[in-house]
Design a protein around this motif. Structure first.
Motif, PDB file in Angstrom:
ATOM      1  N   PHE A 155       0.770  -1.285   0.052  1.00  0.00           N
ATOM      2  CA  PHE A 155      -0.065  -0.280  -0.010  1.00  0.00           C
ATOM      3  C   PHE A 155       1.038   1.248  -0.060  1.00  0.00           C
ATOM      4  O   PHE A 155       0.472   2.294  -0.807  1.00  0.00           O
ATOM      5  CB  PHE A 155      -1.018  -0.083   1.218  1.00  0.00           C
ATOM      6  N   TRP A 187       0.115   3.540  -3.087  1.00  0.00           N
ATOM      7  CA  TRP A 187      -0.656   4.626  -2.583  1.00  0.00           C
ATOM      8  C   TRP A 187       0.132   5.614  -1.968  1.00  0.00           C
ATOM      9  O   TRP A 187      -0.467   6.399  -1.228  1.00  0.00           O
ATOM     10  CB  TRP A 187      -1.870   4.316  -1.830  1.00  0.00           C
ATOM     11  N   TYR A 198     -10.095  -5.299   1.555  1.00  0.00           N
ATOM     12  CA  TYR A 198     -10.854  -4.243   1.344  1.00  0.00           C
ATOM     13  C   TYR A 198     -11.075  -3.460   2.696  1.00  0.00           C
ATOM     14  O   TYR A 198     -11.216  -2.380   2.807  1.00  0.00           O
ATOM     15  CB  TYR A 198     -11.995  -4.457   0.492  1.00  0.00           C
ATOM     16  N   CYS A 228      -8.279  -1.332   3.870  1.00  0.00           N
ATOM     17  CA  CYS A 228      -8.432  -0.161   3.170  1.00  0.00           C
ATOM     18  C   CYS A 228      -8.798   1.046   3.868  1.00  0.00           C
ATOM     19  O   CYS A 228      -8.119   1.939   3.973  1.00  0.00           O
ATOM     20  CB  CYS A 228      -9.090  -0.107   1.740  1.00  0.00           C
ATOM     21  N   TYR A 269      -6.470   3.982   4.983  1.00  0.00           N
ATOM     22  CA  TYR A 269      -6.747   5.397   4.517  1.00  0.00           C
ATOM     23  C   TYR A 269      -7.085   6.347   5.707  1.00  0.00           C
ATOM     24  O   TYR A 269      -6.312   7.453   5.744  1.00  0.00           O
ATOM     25  CB  TYR A 269      -8.105   5.378   3.804  1.00  0.00           C
ATOM     26  N   MET A 325      -9.195  -0.062  -5.318  1.00  0.00           N
ATOM     27  CA  MET A 325      -9.042  -1.084  -4.435  1.00  0.00           C
ATOM     28  C   MET A 325     -10.303  -1.907  -4.347  1.00  0.00           C
ATOM     29  O   MET A 325      -9.999  -3.083  -3.828  1.00  0.00           O
ATOM     30  CB  MET A 325      -8.764  -0.481  -2.789  1.00  0.00           C
TER      31      MET A 325
END
Length: 597
Positions: free
Chosen positions: A477, A481, A538, A541, A545, A564
Motif C-alpha cells: 500500500f 498509494w 478491502y 483499506c 486510509y 481497491m
C-alpha cells in the motif's frame, strides 16, 4: 520533516526513470520537461504543470510522446522555458516576470496550502520540489483546510539545478529552492519574478552505475532487517499452523476411515451412522448457477496465472526502476495473453460435468470473458469521469482507452474463445468420474448452530490468510498509494506462496467440517471461503486510509476505494478458485477411500 519526506519520495521517483535520451556535447541543449503537480499526500491527484500560473512557452505546449505505461501513471511531460546547456553554468537567470491577478494568486495559495509538489524531467531523470511553503499561526485553519489571513503563503520563485555529469552523459540531477528568494502571497505584492541557476559538477560515477546511489538509499538498513524478520516470523507461524491443521485433519480422517470400515464389515446396523459419509449421494450434486460458477473458476485461474507471471518477471528484474510504468503495461499485456486460461478451465469443467452436448458452452465463455472486465470497465468509466471533471492528468486520453479496448477485442476475447473450444473438445466424451452416485432427491440439511453457518465460516476462512500477508500488505500500500519504492519482489513471492498455501489448507479444513455436519452445499461455500481474504483486504483499506495515510479530497478518495474494490474483487476470485480446487481434490480423495452404495 517535509523536506525529508520529499527526499525519500524523490529517491523512489528518480528510480522510475533512468533511460537516457542520449549523449551530449558541450553547449548542446538539454531539454527540461515539466511533468505534473499535485498534493504530496494524494499520489493519484496529479495535474498538468501549467495548470498553475507558471511561466509557460508561447503558443501550443509541446508534450513529449509517451508509451502506454507512463500514460497510465499520469505522466505528460511538457517542454518548459528553462534553457539548459550541457556543462555551461548559469549563476542566475530570469525566467519571466509576471503580475498575478486574484485568481492566479488563489491558485498558488491553494496549491501551497495543499502541499503541492512538482515533478520535472531532465534526461529521463525526475526532479522533485515543492511549490512553496506554509507558515500558519492558526491551527484551526490547517485542520479545517480553509484559507485565512493569519497564514503566510510563500511561493518559491528560484530553482537551483545541480547536475552531475561524466563525459557526455548526465549522471545525477538535484534541484533546491532558495528560501531567501520567495514571495509572500499574503501581502498585496503580486509582482513575481521566476528565476533559476545551474551548476554542472564532474563525477567519476560511470553512466551504467548512475542509479546505484539512489538504489542503496531507497530503503534504510533497519527497514530491510525489520522486513525480513517480519516475513520470517509470518512464515514460521503459517508453517506451524498449517502443520498442526494438517496433523489434526489427518488424525480425524484416519478415525473416520476406521469407523466407516468397521461399520461396513459389521452386519448389524443397530447404530445410525453420522458424518460426511451420509452425504455421499449429494456431495457431487452440481450447485445452482453452475455456468457462472465455472466462469468464476476460469477467471480465477487466469488471474492466478497473471499474478504468478508478474512476480516471476519482477524477480527476473524485468521491472527495473528505469522502465517507467512497465508493470502497468505488463499487467495489461499478460492479462490479454492469459485469457485462454480462463476460457479453457471454464469450458472444460462446465462441459465435463454437464456434458459437452448439453452444455451452453458459448454462454459460459461469454461469462468468462466479462465477469472481471465488465465491473472494471464500469469502475474505470466512473473514475475517469471524475478525473476529467477535476481536469486531472489521471484521466486517460481517448487514444489510450481505445488501445486498451482494441487489445481486449483482438487478443483477450479471441484467446478466451480459442481456450474454450480446446477445453470443450478435451472434455468431450469424458465423464466427471465421481466416486459416488448422486441421488435424485437432495438430502435434507440438519440445522446447525450460528457459528457453523456460512457467514461465520467465511469470516474464519479469510482471517488466517489475511494475517499471513498483513505485514507485506502495508509495504504494498505504501508503494502503490504513496511515494515509496517497492523492490523486494523475492519477499513478495514468499508472501504470495504463503497466501496460496494457507488459503488452500483453511478451505479444505472448513469444507471437511461442513461435510461432517451433513451439509453437502460445499461448492459455492468453498469459493466464498477461499475468496473471503479479499473482503479483509478491502476492510484494511479503510484502516489504511484513515489511520496510515494523509489522503484527502473526493478525487483521491474515489480512486483509492474504487480501484481497491476492483483489486479486492480480483483477489476474491483468484483465492476463491484456489479454495474450490483444493476442496475438490480433497473431497474426491476422501470419498474414493470409502465404500459407497
Amino acid at each position: 520533516m517535509r523536506a525529508t519526506l520529499l527526499r525519500a519520495a524523490a529517491l523512489g521517483c528518480v528510480l522510475c526513470g533512468v533511460a537516457s535520451e542520449g549523449t551530449y556535447e558541450k553547449g548542446s541543449e538539454v531539454t527540461l520537461y515539466a511533468n505534473k503537480v499535485g498534493p504530496f499526500a494524494n499520489p493519484n491527484e496529479v495535474y498538468a504543470f501549467y495548470s498553475l500560473p507558471y511561466c509557460k512557452p508561447a503558443g501550443d505546449l509541446e508534450i513529449k510522446r509517451e508509451d502506454l505505461g507512463p500514460l497510465l501513471k499520469g505522466d505528460r511531460p511538457t517542454k518548459t522555458l528553462y534553457s539548459l546547456k550541457f556543462r555551461e553554468d548559469v549563476s542566475w537567470k530570469s525566467l519571466c516576470k509576471v503580475t498575478l491577478d486574484g485568481e492566479q494568486t488563489r491558485l498558488f495559495k491553494q496549491a501551497i496550502f495543499d502541499d503541492y509538489y512538482f515533478e520535472m524531467m531532465l534526461d529521463e531523470l525526475p526532479i522533485w520540489g515543492y511549490v512553496g511553503e506554509l507558515e500558519s499561526k492558526s491551527l484551526s485553519s490547517i485542520i479545517s483546510r480553509d484559507l485565512d489571513n493569519s497564514t503566510h503563503y510563500y511561493l518559491f520563485t528560484h530553482l537551483d539545478f545541480s547536475i552531475a555529469y561524466n563525459g557526455a552523459h548526465i549522471i545525477e540531477v538535484n534541484v533546491s529552492m532558495d528560501p531567501l528568494q520567495r514571495v509572500d502571497l499574503s501581502t498585496s505584492n503580486r509582482k513575481v519574478e521566476f528565476s533559476y541557476s545551474v551548476r554542472w559538477i564532474s563525477t567519476d560515477v560511470p553512466y551504467a552505475e548512475r542509479m546505484d546511489r539512489y538504489a542503496q538509499y531507497s530503503f534504510l538498513p533497519q527497514s530491510f532487517e525489520i522486513h525480513w524478520l517480519s516475513i520470517i516470523n509470518s512464515f514460521v507461524l503459517v508453517l506451524l499452523l498449517t502443520g498442526f491443521l494438517a496433523i489434526i485433519l489427518m488424525r480425524v480422517l484416519k478415525n473416520d476411515f476406521s469407523r466407516y470400515t468397521r461399520s461396513n464389515d459389521d452386519l448389524e446396523d443397530d447404530e445410525e451412522e453420522t458424518g460426511w459419509k451420509l452425504v455421499h449421494g449429494d456431495v457431487f450434486r452440481l450447485p445452482p448457477c453452475f455456468s457462472i460458477f465455472c466462469a468464476y473458476v476460469g477467471t480465477g485461474m487466469q488471474l492466478f496465472s497473471l499474478v504468478f507471471f508478474i512476480l516471476v518477471l519482477a524477480i527476473m528484474n524485468m521491472f527495473y526502476p528505469g522502465n517507467r510504468g512497465a508493470m502497468y503495461t505488463a499487467a495489461i499485456v499478460l492479462y490479454a495473453l492469459t485469457a485462454g486460461t480462463a476460457g479453457f478451465v471454464s469450458a472444460y469443467i462446465y462441459c465435463r460435468l454437464i456434458g459437452s452436448e448439453k452444455a451452453r458452452w458459448a454462454w459460459n465463455l461469454l461469462l468468462s470473458a466479462t465477469l472481471f472486465p465488465a465491473p472494471v470497465l464500469v469502475m474505470f468509466c466512473f473514475l475517469n469521469t471524475v478525473a476529467i471533471m477535476y481536469n486531472s492528468q489521471a484521466a486517460l486520453p481517448f487514444g489510450t482507452i481505445m488501445v486498451i479496448m482494441v487489445i481486449w477485442a483482438l487478443v483477450t476475447l479471441p484467446l478466451t474463445v480459442i481456450g474454450g473450444i480446446v477445453g470443450r473438445n478435451m472434455a468431450r466424451g469424458k465423464d466427471f468420474d465421481t466416486p459416488c452416485r448422486t441421488n435424485k432427491i437432495p438430502r435434507e440439511i440438519p440445522p446447525v448452530p450460528w457459528y457453523r453457518q456460512g457467514a461465520s465460516q467465511v469470516f474464519m476462512a479469510g482471517f488466517l490468510p489475511f494475517s499471513a500477508i498483513y505485514i507485506e500488505l502495508h509495504y504494498i500500500f505504501a508503494s502503490v498509494w504513496g511515494h515509496k519504492l517497492y523492490t523486494l519482489y523475492g519477499i513478495l513471492f514468499i508472501a504470495f506462496t504463503m497466501l496460496v498455501i494457507v488459503t488452500s489448507f483453511i478451505t479444505i479444513a472448513l469444507t471437511y467440517f461442513q461435510l461432517a455436519i451433513e451439509d453437502h452445499r460445499w461448492w459455492w461455500r468453498s469459493l466464498f471461503s477461499g475468496g473471503s481474504t479479499g473482503l479483509f483486504v478491502y476492510a484494511y483499506c479503510f484502516f489504511y486510509y484513515f489511520g496510515r495515510s494523509g489522503m484527502f479530497g473526493f478525487l483521491q478518495t474515489s480512486f483509492f476505494f474504487g480501484y481497491m474494490l476492483m483489486a479486492s474483487y480480483a483477489a476474491f476470485i483468484m483465492l476463491g478458485t484456489i479454495g474450490f480446487l483444493s476442496s475438490l481434490v480433497f473431497v474426491r480423495r476422501i470419498y474414493r477411500a470409502i465404500k459407497c452404495d
